[in-house]
Enzyme design. Structure first.
Site, PDB file in Angstrom:
ATOM      1  CB  SER A  62      63.875 -24.891 -24.156  1.00 35.51           C
ATOM      2  OG  SER A  62      62.479 -24.735 -24.312  1.00 35.51           O
ATOM      3  CB  ALA A 156      63.656 -21.062 -25.507  1.00 32.59           C
ATOM      4  CE  LYS A 157      57.472 -23.644 -18.735  1.00 29.53           C
ATOM      5  NZ  LYS A 157      56.577 -22.470 -18.818  1.00 29.53           N
ATOM      6  CB  ALA A 158      64.756 -19.355 -21.699  1.00 28.29           C
ATOM      7  CE1 TYR A 162      57.385 -18.218 -17.208  1.00 32.94           C
ATOM      8  CE2 TYR A 162      59.306 -18.774 -18.533  1.00 32.94           C
ATOM      9  CZ  TYR A 162      57.965 -18.943 -18.238  1.00 32.94           C
ATOM     10  OH  TYR A 162      57.213 -19.822 -18.959  1.00 32.94           O
TER      11      TYR A 162
END
Length: 288
Positions: A62, A156-158, A162
């Site tokens: 990420s 990506a866990k960005a 969110y």
């Protein structure tokens, strides 16, 4: 319970353990202004983090996708997680690893000269959806859609990705729901605000292709479990009108684990045998 900023305990920051209340950053931290931040959510069961290395590898990936190479190896991240769990005396916990661009010489959109920082925290956390794990969560249908993958690094866990999830979950809670199901930029079923979604029809499982959403680690685990059980799994485009024909539904995620869904908008589902079985099997797997 005390707020998350006012607790006893320790947080790992930039290579060392610091007291919980002292784990702070400057107001001109780049991530606060421009969302230059990536993270992982993990669960520790009986002293062992489930799929720990996969999470550490994804955190580094990420960072790369955000042009933010982490200064820590997978082994470094693994050691940090072990250290913070030990320091807080926890064997069953939620673990949050976070990397971000800090304050430095740059304070515009570009931030090449700012340091990349990292922290790991952990705390006790029960069911993400409360008693929904027994009776089935109630979901709203969000007005916000997951973006086109040409506009975001969807793998990506960005943190910045969110923002619309927070807005959608707030709107859902205002309607008495636990969460919201989001559509994607094409109007297809995508996911919940922090979990992947699965449906059951005639004994077979259907789940959206992760072509514009995060391919969750729990999602991948559950698909493997289902195939091992001999259940047919269709990863495909799902139209919203298909919800009327599905019999069962559940969410998957590190925080959500396996959470049955009883209602999405005007569509109702039963917490059926397959939902209960996969939830029970997953519980056994993570505690094995």
């Amino acid at each position: 319970m005390a707020g998350y900023d006012d607790r006893d305990g320790f947080i790992w920051m930039d290579g060392k353990l610091v007291e919980w209340r002292s784990a702070q950053v400057h107001i001109l931290t780049h991530a606060m202004h421009y969302a230059s931040s990536v993270f992982e959510g993990e669960r520790c069961y009986n002293g062992k983090i489930f799929k720990s290395r996969e999470h550490s590898e994804r955190l580094r990936k990420s960072g790369e996708l955000l042009d933010m190479p982490l200064p820590y190896s997978v082994d470094d991240i693994e050691a940090a997680k072990e250290a913070v769990l030990k320091a807080n005396g926890l064997t069953d916990a939620y673990v949050r690893a976070l990397a971000w661009r800090g304050a430095g010489e740059d304070m515009g959109v570009a931030s090449q000269r700012n340091p990349i920082r990292m922290a790991v925290a952990c705390w006790s956390w029960g069911n993400y959806y409360g008693d929904a794990k027994m009776k089935g969560a109630k979901l709203d249908i969000a007005k916000w859609r997951r973006p086109d993958p040409a506009t975001i690094p969807h793998a990506a866990k960005a943190a910045g990705l969110y923002m619309i999830c927070t807005m959608s979950k707030h709107a859902a809670e205002a309607k008495g729901c636990s969460d919201a199901m989001m559509l994607d930029y094409r109007g297809l079923v995508a996911e919940a605000t922090g979990a992947n979604i699965f449906f059951v029809k005639d004994g077979e499982v259907h789940t959206p292709k992760p072509d514009c959403i995060l391919n969750g680690i729990t999602r991948q685990t559950v698909i493997g479990m289902l195939k091992g059980m001999g259940v047919t799994v269709h990863e495909r485009a799902i139209q919203p009108e298909e919800l009327a024909g599905f019999e069962q539904c559940w969410l998957t995620g590190t925080a959500a684990e396996i959470t049955p869904v009883g209602q999405i908008g005007d569509f109702n589902f039963v917490v059926g045998d397959l939902t209960q079985r996969i939830a029970a099997d997953y519980e056994r797997l993570v505690r094995a």
